[in-house]
Motif scaffolding. Structure first.
Motif, short mmCIF file in Angstrom:
data_model
loop_
_atom_site.label_atom_id
_atom_site.label_comp_id
_atom_site.label_asym_id
_atom_site.label_seq_id
_atom_site.Cartn_x
_atom_site.Cartn_y
_atom_site.Cartn_z
N LEU A 165 0.82 -1.21 0.00
CA LEU A 165 0.00 0.00 0.00
C LEU A 165 0.86 1.26 0.00
N ARG A 166 1.93 1.23 0.76
CA ARG A 166 2.80 2.39 0.85
C ARG A 166 3.47 2.71 -0.48
N GLU A 167 3.81 1.68 -1.23
CA GLU A 167 4.54 1.88 -2.48
C GLU A 167 3.67 1.66 -3.73
N ALA A 168 2.35 1.68 -3.55
CA ALA A 168 1.45 1.41 -4.69
C ALA A 168 1.64 2.42 -5.82
N GLY A 169 1.96 3.68 -5.48
CA GLY A 169 2.18 4.67 -6.52
C GLY A 169 3.40 4.38 -7.36
N ARG A 170 4.43 3.82 -6.73
CA ARG A 170 5.67 3.48 -7.44
C ARG A 170 5.54 2.16 -8.18
#
Length: 219
Positions: A111-116
């Protein structure tokens, strides 16, 4: 893979998980992971070709295994002679799996790195939550066919079962920490309460009451 090599690989994954969570992906280097795992940087690269590959392994490493194990339990429920008891057992297994601290921490990473890593987030969702709803849908369709559940929309029933059983503890864990402060007894009580609500909506006894049959309030 030798036992020693397996231990090193697990140490790397554990160290990488901690660092990715505390420093995030951009703030973590392969050298940092090597130091935290007490191995050489060459050993890290021997097991994982680059940081992206290591991150993907950390994120997805346990979700597919948990999902496979859960599928067999769900399949057994579809043919269970005592459906309410089987659903209660399934709910306990479900909340145990979802609230596993390792799995929770890896979910947080995704979830924390979903944008990346949007592709990784989709893969996680398809391999975990979506697959779970799919196997529950198949089982509930079978139970409806057997006359054990009252539903003409097994997927909706599956979705509601999932959220009744794990929705609140999972939501709390994602915002307030990976399962801290939640005792197994409390989680099982929440799961059992969720099953009771589910059976009140979809159980055949509730259907009999809705139709005004024996034992209903319509007298």
């Amino acid at each position: 893979m030798s036992d020693r090599s397996t231990r090193k690989r697990e140490a790397i994954l554990q160290a990488a998980t901690e660092l990715f969570l505390t420093r995030e992906y951009a703030g973590t280097s392969m050298e940092d992971i090597a130091v935290a795992a007490a191995v050489s940087k060459q050993t890290v690269y021997k097991h994982f070709s680059d940081k992206r590959t290591l991150f993907r392994e950390v994120a997805l490493g346990s979700v597919e295994l948990v999902s496979r194990d859960f599928q067999s339990e769900v399949a057994a429920v579809a043919e269970a002679p005592d459906v309410p008891a089987a659903l209660r057992d399934l709910a306990r297994s479900y909340v145990n799996a979802v609230m596993n601290p390792v799995l929770l921490r890896r979910r947080q990473l995704v979830l924390r790195e979903a944008g990346r890593f949007p592709d990784l987030a989709r893969k996680y969702h398809e391999s975990g939550p979506r697959r779970t709803i799919g196997v529950l849908t198949t089982a509930f369709a079978r139970l409806a066919h057997r006359g054990e559940l009252a539903t003409d929309d097994p997927r909706l029933a599956a979705t509601q079962f999932a959220f009744l059983v794990v929705g609140e503890p999972l939501d709390t864990a994602m915002f307030r920490g990976a399962g801290r402060g939640r005792r197994l007894r409390e989680l099982h009580a929440l799961a059992a309460a969720g099953v009771e609500v589910f059976l009140a909506a979809y159980g055949m006894q509730s259907e009999t009451k809705r139709l005004g049959g024996p034992g209903s309030a319509n007298r």
